[in-house]
Design an enzyme around this catalytic site. Structure first.
Site, PDB file in Angstrom:
ATOM      1  N   GLU A 176      10.334  -1.202  -0.909  1.00 35.36           N
ATOM      2  CA  GLU A 176      10.554  -1.014  -2.344  1.00 35.36           C
ATOM      3  C   GLU A 176      10.399   0.474  -2.637  1.00 35.36           C
ATOM      4  O   GLU A 176       9.380   1.081  -2.290  1.00 35.36           O
ATOM      5  CB  GLU A 176       9.539  -1.824  -3.161  1.00 35.36           C
ATOM      6  CG  GLU A 176       9.771  -3.321  -3.079  1.00 35.36           C
ATOM      7  CD  GLU A 176       8.690  -4.146  -3.781  1.00 35.36           C
ATOM      8  OE1 GLU A 176       8.971  -5.313  -4.093  1.00 35.36           O
ATOM      9  OE2 GLU A 176       7.572  -3.638  -3.994  1.00 35.36           O
ATOM     10  N   HIS A 184       7.074   1.369  -0.685  1.00 34.53           N
ATOM     11  CA  HIS A 184       6.221   0.217  -0.419  1.00 34.53           C
ATOM     12  C   HIS A 184       6.780  -0.634   0.714  1.00 34.53           C
ATOM     13  O   HIS A 184       7.774  -1.346   0.547  1.00 34.53           O
ATOM     14  CB  HIS A 184       6.067  -0.617  -1.706  1.00 34.53           C
ATOM     15  CG  HIS A 184       5.156  -1.777  -1.545  1.00 34.53           C
ATOM     16  ND1 HIS A 184       5.394  -3.014  -2.109  1.00 34.53           N
ATOM     17  CD2 HIS A 184       3.987  -1.900  -0.873  1.00 34.53           C
ATOM     18  CE1 HIS A 184       4.409  -3.840  -1.778  1.00 34.53           C
ATOM     19  NE2 HIS A 184       3.555  -3.194  -1.032  1.00 34.53           N
ATOM     20  N   ASN A 227       5.486  -8.452  -5.006  1.00 37.08           N
ATOM     21  CA  ASN A 227       4.102  -8.882  -5.249  1.00 37.08           C
ATOM     22  C   ASN A 227       3.936  -9.531  -6.615  1.00 37.08           C
ATOM     23  O   ASN A 227       3.050 -10.352  -6.811  1.00 37.08           O
ATOM     24  CB  ASN A 227       3.127  -7.706  -5.099  1.00 37.08           C
ATOM     25  CG  ASN A 227       2.757  -7.506  -3.644  1.00 37.08           C
ATOM     26  OD1 ASN A 227       2.925  -8.402  -2.825  1.00 37.08           O
ATOM     27  ND2 ASN A 227       2.275  -6.331  -3.310  1.00 37.08           N
ATOM     28  N   SER A 275       0.393  -1.061  -3.078  1.00 41.43           N
ATOM     29  CA  SER A 275       0.993  -2.367  -3.363  1.00 41.43           C
ATOM     30  C   SER A 275       1.097  -2.595  -4.860  1.00 41.43           C
ATOM     31  O   SER A 275       1.934  -3.362  -5.314  1.00 41.43           O
ATOM     32  CB  SER A 275       0.134  -3.490  -2.800  1.00 41.43           C
ATOM     33  OG  SER A 275      -0.019  -3.350  -1.427  1.00 41.43           O
TER      34      SER A 275
HETATM   35  N1  LIG Z   1      -2.054  -5.005   4.125  1.00 35.25           N
HETATM   36  C1  LIG Z   1      -0.911  -5.247   3.552  1.00 35.25           C
HETATM   37  O1  LIG Z   1      -0.360  -6.340   3.674  1.00 35.25           O
HETATM   38  C2  LIG Z   1      -0.230  -4.187   2.726  1.00 35.25           C
HETATM   39  C3  LIG Z   1       1.147  -4.287   2.493  1.00 35.25           C
HETATM   40  C4  LIG Z   1       1.793  -3.289   1.770  1.00 35.25           C
HETATM   41  C5  LIG Z   1       1.068  -2.231   1.255  1.00 35.25           C
HETATM   42  N2  LIG Z   1      -0.284  -2.163   1.477  1.00 35.25           N
HETATM   43  C6  LIG Z   1      -0.985  -0.997   0.911  1.00 35.25           C
HETATM   44  O2  LIG Z   1      -1.172  -0.055   1.960  1.00 35.25           O
HETATM   45  C7  LIG Z   1      -2.395   0.650   1.767  1.00 35.25           C
HETATM   46  C8  LIG Z   1      -3.288   0.459   3.002  1.00 35.25           C
HETATM   47  O3  LIG Z   1      -3.520  -0.905   3.189  1.00 35.25           O
HETATM   48  P1  LIG Z   1      -4.077  -1.495   4.584  1.00 35.25           P
HETATM   49  O4  LIG Z   1      -3.961  -2.973   4.469  1.00 35.25           O
HETATM   50  O5  LIG Z   1      -3.430  -0.808   5.707  1.00 35.25           O
HETATM   51  O6  LIG Z   1      -5.606  -1.090   4.465  1.00 35.25           O
HETATM   52  P2  LIG Z   1      -6.678  -0.810   5.639  1.00 35.25           P
HETATM   53  O7  LIG Z   1      -8.003  -0.939   4.979  1.00 35.25           O
HETATM   54  O8  LIG Z   1      -6.351  -1.607   6.836  1.00 35.25           O
HETATM   55  O9  LIG Z   1      -6.417   0.718   6.005  1.00 35.25           O
HETATM   56  C9  LIG Z   1      -6.724   1.747   5.117  1.00 35.25           C
HETATM   57  C10 LIG Z   1      -7.079   2.983   5.913  1.00 35.25           C
HETATM   58  O10 LIG Z   1      -7.305   4.043   4.979  1.00 35.25           O
HETATM   59  C11 LIG Z   1      -8.295   4.854   5.509  1.00 35.25           C
HETATM   60  N3  LIG Z   1      -8.851   5.715   4.456  1.00 35.25           N
HETATM   61  C12 LIG Z   1      -9.940   5.516   3.678  1.00 35.25           C
HETATM   62  N4  LIG Z   1     -10.120   6.578   2.871  1.00 35.25           N
HETATM   63  C13 LIG Z   1      -9.146   7.465   3.146  1.00 35.25           C
HETATM   64  C14 LIG Z   1      -8.835   8.754   2.667  1.00 35.25           C
HETATM   65  N5  LIG Z   1      -9.568   9.354   1.737  1.00 35.25           N
HETATM   66  N6  LIG Z   1      -7.769   9.390   3.218  1.00 35.25           N
HETATM   67  C15 LIG Z   1      -7.001   8.807   4.152  1.00 35.25           C
HETATM   68  N7  LIG Z   1      -7.266   7.580   4.645  1.00 35.25           N
HETATM   69  C16 LIG Z   1      -8.328   6.926   4.155  1.00 35.25           C
HETATM   70  C17 LIG Z   1      -9.296   3.887   6.105  1.00 35.25           C
HETATM   71  O11 LIG Z   1     -10.135   4.514   7.045  1.00 35.25           O
HETATM   72  C18 LIG Z   1      -8.361   2.851   6.747  1.00 35.25           C
HETATM   73  O12 LIG Z   1      -8.088   3.135   8.095  1.00 35.25           O
HETATM   74  C19 LIG Z   1      -2.982   0.122   0.473  1.00 35.25           C
HETATM   75  O13 LIG Z   1      -2.596   0.952  -0.592  1.00 35.25           O
HETATM   76  C20 LIG Z   1      -2.367  -1.253   0.350  1.00 35.25           C
HETATM   77  O14 LIG Z   1      -2.299  -1.703  -0.976  1.00 35.25           O
HETATM   78  C21 LIG Z   1      -0.928  -3.100   2.214  1.00 35.25           C
END
Ligand SMILES: NC(=O)c1ccc[n+]([C@@H]2O[C@H](COP(=O)([O-])OP(=O)(O)OC[C@H]3O[C@@H](n4cnc5c(N)ncnc54)[C@H](O)[C@@H]3O)[C@@H](O)[C@H]2O)c1
Length: 387
Positions: free
Chosen positions: A145, A133, A183, A111
């Site tokens: 994005e 993104h 964002n 993000s």
């Molecule tokens: N939640 C949102 O609204 C949103 C929106 C857009 C982008 N993002 C981005 O997406 C990414 C994930 O966010 P999320 O909200 O799904 O988080 P989340 O915490 O729900 O999921 C993250 C996952 O990554 C896994 N993980 C941890 N270490 C890891 C590794 N070494 N290798 C592979 N997987 C691993 C965890 O076990 C978990 O299942 C982040 O970079 C976040 O910034 C989130």
């Protein structure tokens, strides 16, 4: 996010392999994805059997892998959606780089972390590393994005763009700068209401109502509760650091207090509002009445509340335009699609009149210079219109 993105690819008929180091995470994702596919099918197919056939056909192409390397072997595209931690992402990209063919595009769903620094820190060739993104929930929100890092090759950026397009999404290119488009520009949507709340301009209900009355689908406090106050705070902190601790991105003490108290929003049953079995009840007791951190401040009319928030967003949009983050049209489209705004910031300025917007910003900049001092790009456009 990983599960949501996998669902999008499966819906488009792709074969997908998931990896997560957490035991059970991919198995849980499979269940969620199947539910999502069934919901999607109910919009595409009329009868129950056809719905199930469609969803079963799609989920059959989902595989689970025991390592990131195994998931990446033979992949056409890898999308990384691990936790938002630069060191973890760098380590992962090193592994992905070693285990996939050199023509595989390696995309990150980060993000806010700089795409360039992921490749740099992983000490890998940056050509095939790009940002893709997605927005939450990925199956419903159409914006992706597309971020080119300093070393991303044109072919990789083009491939990511074409794939997002083939998946039925709207790819919009953004410069690799903090918060990309949405964002960053949407940060005032929550930070400005938090400042208004602290100043005693209104209660959370009054401010939320003022924003929905202006056409936004949800008020800022209800929205923070929905996405998680901790998640919103982390995003605010990321931007604050990314912009050299610029005052306008400083997280609110109210967010810090709520997170410290475990009042994280809907998922915790309490945040700005109280919840029972997922249903929103009234505001939390401390937010029932106007509380002032600024003595003598007055409550604001709903129109004035909405105008302040929209002005702050529009000014940030002009700053991003001046920084070359994206074109005005792309910013407008991104804000509609990714943040569900009823209008784009440039569209709003055009409708309101740029001269009037510049004057309103100027008048407010005495109170909060970093947020409201008119952006150079806005002043330049106002000058051009005057000629
Ligand atoms: N939640 C949102 O609204 C949103 C929106 C857009 C982008 N993002 C981005 O997406 C990414 C994930 O966010 P999320 O909200 O799904 O988080 P989340 O915490 O729900 O999921 C993250 C996952 O990554 C896994 N993980 C941890 N270490 C890891 C590794 N070494 N290798 C592979 N997987 C691993 C965890 O076990 C978990 O299942 C982040 O970079 C976040 O910034 C989130």
């Amino acid at each position: 996010m990983g599960a949501g993105i996998a669902q999008v690819a499966l819906e488009a008929g792709w074969a997908v392999t998931l990896f997560d180091p957490l035991a059970d995470a991919t198995e849980r994702a499979r269940v969620r994805i199947y539910d999502g596919l069934l919901r999607r099918a109910s919009r595409l197919e009329a009868d129950a059997d056809a719905m199930e056939d469609w969803a079963t056909g799609r989920i059959a192409r989902l595989g689970l892998a025991a390592s990131a390397a195994a998931a990446a072997t033979d992949a056409h595209l890898v999308i990384e959606a691990a936790i938002e931690d630069l060191a973890i992402k760098q380590r992962l990209f090193g592994e992905l780089d070693r285990s996939s063919p050199p023509t595989t595009v390696l995309a990150t769903n980060t993000s806010a972390l700089p795409v360039s620094r992921i490749a740099e820190g992983a000490r890998i060739a940056p050509e095939r590393v790009v940002g893709m993104h997605f927005f939450n929930p990925a199956p419903r929100l159409d914006l992706v994005e597309i971020v080119a890092g300093a070393g991303s090759a044109e072919w990789a950026v083009e491939r990511a763009t074409t794939i997002a397009d083939d998946w039925g999404k709207t790819p919009i290119q953004s410069k690799d700068s903090p918060g990309f488009i949405v964002n960053r520009i949407n940060r005032p949507f929550t930070l400005e209401p938090l400042r208004l709340l602290r100043a005693g301009a209104g209660t959370i209900v009054e401010i939320d109502d003022a924003i929905t009355a202006a056409g936004f689908p949800m008020g800022p406090f209800a929205l923070m509760d929905l996405i998680g106050i901790d998640v919103n705070l982390a995003a605010a902190r990321g931007l604050f650091e990314g912009f050299g601790r610029a005052a306008r991105f400083r997280p609110s003490p109210i967010q810090e207090e709520l997170v410290a108290a475990g009042a994280l929003g809907r998922k915790a049953g309490r945040g700005f509002y109280r919840y029972e079995e997922g249903r929103k009840l009234g505001p939390a007791s401390r937010f029932e009445r106007v509380e002032r951190s600024v003595p003598g401040a007055a409550t604001l009319a709903p129109e004035a509340i909405a105008e302040r928030v929209i002005l702050a967003i529009a000014n940030e949009a002009y700053r991003a335009l001046g920084d070359g983050v994206a074109t005005a049209d792309d910013i407008d489209r991104a804000m509609r699609l990714g943040a569900s705004h009823p209008f784009g910031p440039f569209e709003w300025v055009r409708r309101t009149g740029i001269e009037e917007v510049a004057m309103s910003l100027d008048a407010m900049s005495d109170e909060d210079a970093d947020t409201f001092r008119p952006a150079l790009a806005l002043l330049r456009e106002a000058r051009r219109t005057r000629r």
